[in-house]
Design a protein around this motif. Structure first.
Motif, PDB file in Angstrom:
ATOM      1  N   HIS B 362     101.035 -51.055   5.280  1.00 25.05           N
ATOM      2  CA  HIS B 362     100.236 -51.626   6.361  1.00 25.05           C
ATOM      3  C   HIS B 362     100.799 -51.273   7.725  1.00 25.05           C
ATOM      4  N   ARG B 366      97.025 -53.858   9.020  1.00 20.18           N
ATOM      5  CA  ARG B 366      95.896 -53.154   8.385  1.00 20.18           C
ATOM      6  C   ARG B 366      96.406 -52.207   7.297  1.00 20.18           C
ATOM      7  N   GLN B 392      87.413 -47.131   6.988  1.00 23.13           N
ATOM      8  CA  GLN B 392      88.075 -47.704   8.164  1.00 23.13           C
ATOM      9  C   GLN B 392      87.853 -46.848   9.411  1.00 23.13           C
TER      10      GLN B 392
END
Lengths: 62, 398
Positions: B362, B366, B392
């Motif tokens: 991450h 995210r 994304q």
């Protein structure tokens, strides 16, 4: 179009599934299943699937 | 004279470039120049099936598409110079080829250690001939093997050597864990344990000072004074871009060939770079140009670069989702996304690091990459995150 996967070579990487999801899939155990006589309209994605197979196990016949 | 595209490099990236030039509508001549004597072949098996003696050349050779049956192959020949303003390259036999488009696909070669000591007995694994030569020495009874570098190639070679029955296999690396650079600590520890359980030894946090022996290597001397006895040494310490032939043309060759988001080199509309020699910005991430030595990159770059060369531009900036895998012993590493950008925040998504495990990387909370370690079921579970990573928006690195 006829698709043949050499299952002695296939190691279930699944790259073909990303390239041609209408033709190739992985089952719940992660093993390859595929449609051996897909529609000719899918030729481009099947060619791409053959290109991206790490084991080069996918052959397109006619 | 009729139009011609020269592809410098005749490995996977060169072949895929030729095929994609045809797919993009190029009907002119295509000449591929490659320094190996072999037709393009698949390299991942070199450190595994070829070393293990289970893969004849026919099983490695790519089947070129019918669309490239008319291309010219100049194998066993090397491009040694280029004059981009004059659209000319020169080969090692003095031949000059003029081109309308140039595809740079000259790839990488192994970096060698610059330590004192004999050369004989020291190997790299990049080409088929390398792998065959290494196999000859690995299968000598009682061979002791030292692998320098605990990255992809080093870990795979060590695993294959153990599988061949080599009793003493030691992997040396300056980092404290194998594959810690791309994968971080959690998987590094898990990998180390898996390798040790299967018979691989490690000398980690260790640097090579010299090779012992007269005519031929007999051991690897570390900086802390230890000497690891060795009959065979494998150097897997990274690679160097084959770009010397492009010098003198004003290109940025500081690490491969710098390209723009359309894979053009030096802003030239008639020169593109493909494969692991290309240092390209990935619109999916921070826009910092990087070289990527993953197996999927030749095909991805070839498709994009061919459209650039034939049609003037690909439809969108290049933004591949990185993917890699590595087969070692009886397990696989399978990665999607860019774990290297999320090494500071690593979480177990499924399973257990002591067994099969799926790990998420991450950045700013995210998910930027997933890596599975273990059997087929966990590898397939990594693939289920691929769609999420693909969806994304572009990542801005803080």
């Amino acid at each position: 179009m006829k698709v043949v996967v050499d299952m002695n070579k296939c190691q279930d990487h699944g790259q073909c599934v990303f390239a041609a999801p209408d033709v190739f899939s992985l089952d719940d155990a992660g093993h390859l299943a595929y449609v051996s006589d897909p529609d000719d309209a899918l030729r481009e994605e099947v060619e791409e699937a053959a290109d991206v197979c790490p084991l080069q196990a996918i052959r397109i016949e006619v | 004279m009729s139009a011609r595209i020269v592809v410098a490099g005749a490995s996977m990236a060169g072949l895929r470039a030729a095929e994609q030039l045809r797919a993009a509508g190029w009907t002119g001549a295509i000449t591929l120049v490659g320094d190996e004597p072999h037709m393009p072949y698949n390299r991942p098996p070199l450190s595994k099936e070829v070393l293990a003696g289970r893969a004849p050349f026919e099983s490695l050779a790519f089947r070129p598409r019918a669309s490239v049956s008319d291309v010219e192959w100049r194998l066993g020949r090397k491009v040694v110079a280029a004059e981009l303003d004059g659209r000319t390259v020169r080969l090692d036999d003095g031949t000059e080829l003029t081109y309308d488009g140039l595809v740079v696909a000259t790839g990488m070669r192994p970096r060698r250690l610059n330590c004192p000591g004999p050369r004989a007995g020291r190997h790299t694994v990049r080409t088929l001939d390398d792998a065959r030569a290494l196999r000859e020495e690995l299968i000598r009874p009682g061979a002791r093997v030292v692998v320098i570098g605990a990255g992809f190639i080093g870990c795979e070679v060590a695993a294959t050597a153990v599988g061949l029955g080599v009793a003493e296999v030691t992997v040396v690396d300056p980092l404290p864990l194998p594959m810690a650079g791309p994968l971080g600590e959690l998987l590094g520890r898990a990998l180390r344990r898996r390798h040790e359980e299967r018979g691989v030894r490690f000398a980690l946090g260790a640097a090579v000072a010299a090779f012992t022996g007269e005519e031929r290597v007999t051991g690897v001397e570390l900086r802390d004074g230890r000497v690891l006895p060795a009959d065979v040494v494998v150097e897997s310490v990274g690679s160097v871009a084959n770009t010397e032939w492009l010098e003198g043309n004003g290109l940025d060759l500081s690490d491969g060939v710098l390209t723009d988001a359309w894979l053009r080199a030096g802003g030239r509309p008639d020169v593109v770079a493909v494969g692991d020699v290309a240092r390209f910005p990935n619109a999916r991430y921070d826009g910092v140009p990087r070289r990527v030595e993953h197996w999927c990159i030749p095909a991805d770059t070839a498709k994009h670069a061919a459209r650039t060369l034939v049609a003037g531009a690909a439809p969108a900036p290049f933004a591949p989702l990185p993917t890699f895998w590595s087969d070692q012993h009886d397990f696989r590493l399978q990665s999607f996304g860019a774990p290297v950008l999320g090494r500071q925040d690593v979480r177990v998504l499924d399973g257990d690091p002591e067994a099969d495990v799926l790990v998420g990387y991450h950045h700013d909370g995210r998910l930027v990459g997933v890596v599975a370690l273990g059997g087929q079921a966990v590898a397939a579970s990594a693939a289920r995150y691929r769609a999420e990573l693909l969806k994304q928006p572009a990542l801005t690195l803080s």
